[in-house]
Enzyme design. Sequence first.
Site, mmCIF file in Angstrom:
data_model
loop_
_atom_site.group_PDB
_atom_site.id
_atom_site.type_symbol
_atom_site.label_atom_id
_atom_site.label_comp_id
_atom_site.label_asym_id
_atom_site.label_seq_id
_atom_site.Cartn_x
_atom_site.Cartn_y
_atom_site.Cartn_z
ATOM 1 N N SER A 221 33.753 52.691 1.046
ATOM 2 C CA SER A 221 33.251 51.361 1.389
ATOM 3 C C SER A 221 33.503 51.058 2.872
ATOM 4 C CB SER A 221 33.903 50.291 0.504
ATOM 5 O OG SER A 221 33.055 49.173 0.399
ATOM 6 N N SER B 112 31.154 43.840 -0.376
ATOM 7 C CA SER B 112 30.671 45.212 -0.153
ATOM 8 C C SER B 112 29.493 45.619 -1.029
ATOM 9 C CB SER B 112 31.815 46.205 -0.340
ATOM 10 O OG SER B 112 32.584 46.246 0.831
ATOM 11 N N LYS C 150 26.446 46.792 0.710
ATOM 12 C CA LYS C 150 26.257 48.204 1.087
ATOM 13 C C LYS C 150 25.287 48.910 0.140
ATOM 14 C CE LYS C 150 30.764 48.765 3.336
ATOM 15 N NZ LYS C 150 31.735 47.759 2.927
ATOM 16 N N LYS D 272 29.119 50.012 -7.628
ATOM 17 C CA LYS D 272 29.919 49.674 -6.442
ATOM 18 C C LYS D 272 30.844 48.484 -6.646
ATOM 19 C CE LYS D 272 30.455 49.947 -1.859
ATOM 20 N NZ LYS D 272 31.839 49.612 -2.085
#
Length: 243
Positions: free
Chosen positions: A85, A25, A28, A187
């Site tokens: 997420s 993720s 992202k 993140k």
Amino acid sequence: AIIIDYDTKEVLFEVNADTLNYPASLAKMMTIYIVFDLLDKKKLTWNTKLSVSKNAASQPRSKLYVEEGTFISVNNAVKALIIKSANDVATVIAENISGSEREFAKLMTKYAKKIGMKDTTFKNASGLRNRAQLTTARDIAILSHALISNFPENYKLFSEKKFIWKDKVFKTHNHMMLKYKGADGIKTGYILTSGFQLAFSAIRNNKRLIGIYFGGDTAKQRDQSLTFLMNKEFEELQENYTK
């Protein structure tokens, strides 16, 4: 793992920082970077409505469960990526900007090369597994730095701890945000083949460090390892400062 000094970009610690791994993720972060850039260029606004396709709605979780034929604002979409997420919302953003996720991934790779992420190739907007989607801890440190320095106001969204969508409260996956002194965002990431990842930023005594950790066995082990490394580098900086 890698720890860099935000101000000088000096590498304070690294181990296997150029080993290729799946971004999970953390991909992202680049999807959000592109949104921030388009907001800056006035090609999007925070209130722009993004349409949800059947393909986007069908993405696997973690997801927000947006429904085909509905809309989500850019503001809510960015928060859904940072806090929940949400894979479905990543696809929504990709399709609305580039027409298809495949085309958006090419744009992501182009942006990556432009900011100096020389070992990174993106294949989708969410970080779901793709054998050809690869990055390194060093490249994610470069991306973290670019997000903070190029979009300082928008970056503040990364420090938000919860997000409300349709009366439901979603809390951040980034537990270090909740307990690490001076934490201000970035993140988490996880897929089975990557292990547990984290891009992280914290400020102590007016000094910002960016820490990246890849391939943790569990979320807890990843957090503990990065906490140890960040503490160590903050302490050394403080010692050098007081010498």
